[in-house]
Write a protein that holds these residues in place. Structure first.
Motif, PDB file in Angstrom:
ATOM      1  N   GLU A  32      24.175   2.544  28.757  1.00 42.47           N
ATOM      2  CA  GLU A  32      22.751   2.818  28.979  1.00 42.47           C
ATOM      3  C   GLU A  32      22.491   3.193  30.430  1.00 42.47           C
ATOM      4  O   GLU A  32      21.724   4.129  30.722  1.00 42.47           O
ATOM      5  CB  GLU A  32      21.914   1.591  28.614  1.00 42.47           C
ATOM      6  CG  GLU A  32      20.427   1.794  28.913  1.00 42.47           C
ATOM      7  CD  GLU A  32      19.587   0.532  28.759  1.00 42.47           C
ATOM      8  OE1 GLU A  32      18.384   0.594  29.092  1.00 42.47           O
ATOM      9  OE2 GLU A  32      20.131  -0.497  28.313  1.00 42.47           O
ATOM     10  N   ASP A  59       8.734   1.641  32.352  1.00 40.19           N
ATOM     11  CA  ASP A  59       8.821   1.440  30.912  1.00 40.19           C
ATOM     12  C   ASP A  59      10.032   0.585  30.541  1.00 40.19           C
ATOM     13  O   ASP A  59       9.944  -0.287  29.663  1.00 40.19           O
ATOM     14  CB  ASP A  59       8.903   2.791  30.202  1.00 40.19           C
ATOM     15  CG  ASP A  59       7.607   3.587  30.324  1.00 40.19           C
ATOM     16  OD1 ASP A  59       6.581   3.005  30.740  1.00 40.19           O
ATOM     17  OD2 ASP A  59       7.636   4.794  30.005  1.00 40.19           O
ATOM     18  N   ARG A  60      11.169   0.803  31.200  1.00 47.83           N
ATOM     19  CA  ARG A  60      12.363   0.025  30.847  1.00 47.83           C
ATOM     20  C   ARG A  60      12.239  -1.423  31.293  1.00 47.83           C
ATOM     21  O   ARG A  60      12.682  -2.350  30.584  1.00 47.83           O
ATOM     22  CB  ARG A  60      13.608   0.661  31.491  1.00 47.83           C
ATOM     23  CG  ARG A  60      14.908  -0.043  31.070  1.00 47.83           C
ATOM     24  CD  ARG A  60      15.116   0.087  29.586  1.00 47.83           C
ATOM     25  NE  ARG A  60      16.293  -0.637  29.100  1.00 47.83           N
ATOM     26  CZ  ARG A  60      16.279  -1.887  28.629  1.00 47.83           C
ATOM     27  NH1 ARG A  60      15.137  -2.571  28.618  1.00 47.83           N
ATOM     28  NH2 ARG A  60      17.386  -2.451  28.177  1.00 47.83           N
ATOM     29  N   VAL A  62       9.399  -3.103  31.625  1.00 50.19           N
ATOM     30  CA  VAL A  62       8.433  -3.737  30.720  1.00 50.19           C
ATOM     31  C   VAL A  62       9.109  -4.077  29.392  1.00 50.19           C
ATOM     32  O   VAL A  62       8.908  -5.157  28.827  1.00 50.19           O
ATOM     33  CB  VAL A  62       7.214  -2.818  30.512  1.00 50.19           C
ATOM     34  CG1 VAL A  62       6.335  -3.328  29.369  1.00 50.19           C
ATOM     35  CG2 VAL A  62       6.396  -2.722  31.800  1.00 50.19           C
ATOM     36  N   ALA A  63       9.938  -3.169  28.885  1.00 51.03           N
ATOM     37  CA  ALA A  63      10.651  -3.421  27.636  1.00 51.03           C
ATOM     38  C   ALA A  63      11.572  -4.631  27.749  1.00 51.03           C
ATOM     39  O   ALA A  63      11.862  -5.301  26.743  1.00 51.03           O
ATOM     40  CB  ALA A  63      11.451  -2.191  27.233  1.00 51.03           C
ATOM     41  N   ALA A  64      12.016  -4.933  28.980  1.00 51.50           N
ATOM     42  CA  ALA A  64      12.878  -6.094  29.204  1.00 51.50           C
ATOM     43  C   ALA A  64      12.074  -7.375  29.415  1.00 51.50           C
ATOM     44  O   ALA A  64      12.653  -8.422  29.712  1.00 51.50           O
ATOM     45  CB  ALA A  64      13.773  -5.845  30.413  1.00 51.50           C
ATOM     46  N   GLY A  65      10.756  -7.276  29.273  1.00 48.89           N
ATOM     47  CA  GLY A  65       9.916  -8.454  29.415  1.00 48.89           C
ATOM     48  C   GLY A  65       9.480  -8.742  30.835  1.00 48.89           C
ATOM     49  O   GLY A  65       8.948  -9.832  31.120  1.00 48.89           O
ATOM     50  N   SER A  67       7.388  -7.615  34.599  1.00 50.55           N
ATOM     51  CA  SER A  67       6.045  -7.129  34.970  1.00 50.55           C
ATOM     52  C   SER A  67       6.109  -6.379  36.296  1.00 50.55           C
ATOM     53  O   SER A  67       5.754  -6.923  37.349  1.00 50.55           O
ATOM     54  CB  SER A  67       5.073  -8.312  35.071  1.00 50.55           C
ATOM     55  OG  SER A  67       4.992  -9.007  33.844  1.00 50.55           O
TER      56      SER A  67
END
Length: 417
Positions: A32, A59-60, A62-65, A67
């Motif tokens: 990745e 975006d990546r 945020v996708a990992a939780g 902020s």
């Protein structure tokens, strides 16, 4: 070797997790991260124009939780990872990546990730730096959920490293160094083999400033130079004489280097022009020389300009001071790299010389101790010259996983002493 031994006090690490476990987690992200790096390489953006890059990172994360906070200028971001129960005031361990590209053409023709933007290229490895810190964020996001991360960490994705005086000042102004106790970064080095890093205690880069000298005077016919201010001769003498004059007025141990990159004057062979310009850089290995250079240049220019009866102005643009690596931070990098990759006597850490290149990581070190390591990106056996700031620059992408594991180890392993 200009680096302390890992055993010096305050510089050893106690491994918080088996090396194999961390390596497996990093390897699970490598495909990745390589794809992410290649995407950035295909779509390079200049300093303070990194909107697409910032959006992909946001975006990546945020996708990992996580902020992330985008910087006020709209490019670059900061993300904090804070374990539950962290005591108020606990200092952050920070890792920094620069995300901007260079205004040059990508000269590679044999790779699928060649830049798609004319006149723009990731020819300094910032796409690799970004992938390394992104990977570190992803590893630590998982570690904080499992309770393995025991200290707060800040990830900095900085814009405009290539734009003097550097986007590091944007990060600092936005509070990016508030509460940071130590900060690390890596920079690609095409002279160092992949799987290794190069370290130096003390100054590892030089100061770098930019200057533009403007000369003005009444022009005229080349048949009557005595009735004019001969700016072509004046600017030529400035270009020839100022570097040596400056060097003779400063301590030679400061390593001051004035080099011109552009000279401009005139438009016809028989016309003495009314304007001339000279543009270049001043680089210096020591802070004292960096501080003294502007005043000395003004003095020297004034004397030369008087000889040719030229009016002058000097636009002196402060760049960056030297990056001065702190000894304990260097030793922590040494210990983490050696512990993780140095098994069976493999050489994974080497010393390095101070470079005359400028690097705005220096601004962070005015707020907290830290160190910049040179990350090996040369494929074993590769003899092709792929130097920084050249259109054919490229890397062995295995360096990304090395950088992620190094940074994750620094965050997850506990310092001893």
């Amino acid at each position: 070797m200009n680096r302390p031994e890992p055993a010096q006090p305050g510089a050893t690490l106690a491994t918080a997790r088996p090396a194999a476990e961390l390596r497996a987690r990093v390897r699970g992200l490598e495909s990745e991260l390589i794809a992410f790096r290649r995407d950035l390489h295909r779509h390079p953006e200049l300093g303070r124009q990194e909107f697409r890059t910032t959006g992909l990172l946001r975006d990546r994360l945020v996708a990992a939780g996580l902020s992330p906070r985008v910087l006020p200028g709209g490019t670059g971001l900061i993300v904090d990872i804070v374990p539950a129960g962290t005591a108020p005031g606990t200092e952050f361990l920070a890792f920094r990546a620069d995300i901007d590209a260079l205004p040059i053409d990508d000269a590679k023709t044999d790779v699928p990730y060649r830049s798609t933007v004319p006149g723009r290229a990731h020819a300094c490895g910032h796409d690799v730096h970004t992938a390394v810190v992104l990977g570190t964020a992803l590893v630590l996001a998982e570690a904080v959920r499992t309770g393995e991360l025991r200290r707060p960490v800040r990830l900095v994705f900085q814009p405009a490293e290539e734009v003097l005086p550097g986007g590091a000042l944007d990060v600092i102004k936005a509070g990016g160094m508030d509460g940071v106790g130590r900060i690390f970064a890596v920079h690609c080095d095409p002279k160092v083999e992949v799987g290794r890093i190069a370290l130096r205690t003390g100054a590892i880069t030089s100061a770098c400033d930019r200057l533009v000298l403007h000369l003005d005077g009444p022009g005229g016919h080349t048949a009557r130079p005595h009735l004019t201010t001969d700016l072509v001769t004046a600017i030529a003498r400035m270009a020839a004489d100022l570097p040596g004059a400056l060097a003779r007025r400063m301590d030679p141990r400061w390593g001051v280097s004035l080099v011109w990159g552009r000279i401009a004057s005139g438009s016809a062979p028989n016309v003495i022009p009314q304007r001339a310009e000279l543009e270049g850089t001043v680089r210096c290995l020591e802070l004292d020389g960096w501080r003294e250079a502007p005043d000395l240049l003004h003095e020297l220019i004034a004397k030369l300009a008087e000889t040719y009866r030229a009016k002058w102005t000097l636009d002196y643009h402060r760049g960056v001071p030297p990056v001065v690596n702190e000894a304990v931070s260097v030793a922590l990098l040494d210990a983490a790299m050696t512990d993780r990759f140095g098994r069976e006597g493999a050489q994974v850490v080497e010393s390095t010389e101070q470079s005359l290149g400028g690097e705005d990581f220096s601004w962070y070190l005015e707020h907290a101790p830290g160190a910049l390591a040179r990350l090996g990106v040369r494929a074993p056996g590769d003899t092709t010259v792929r130097d920084l700031h050249q259109g054919r620059f490229d890397v062995d992408e295995r360096a990304i996983g090395i950088g992620v594991e190094l940074f994750a180890a620094l965050a997850l392993d506990e310092p001893q002493g």
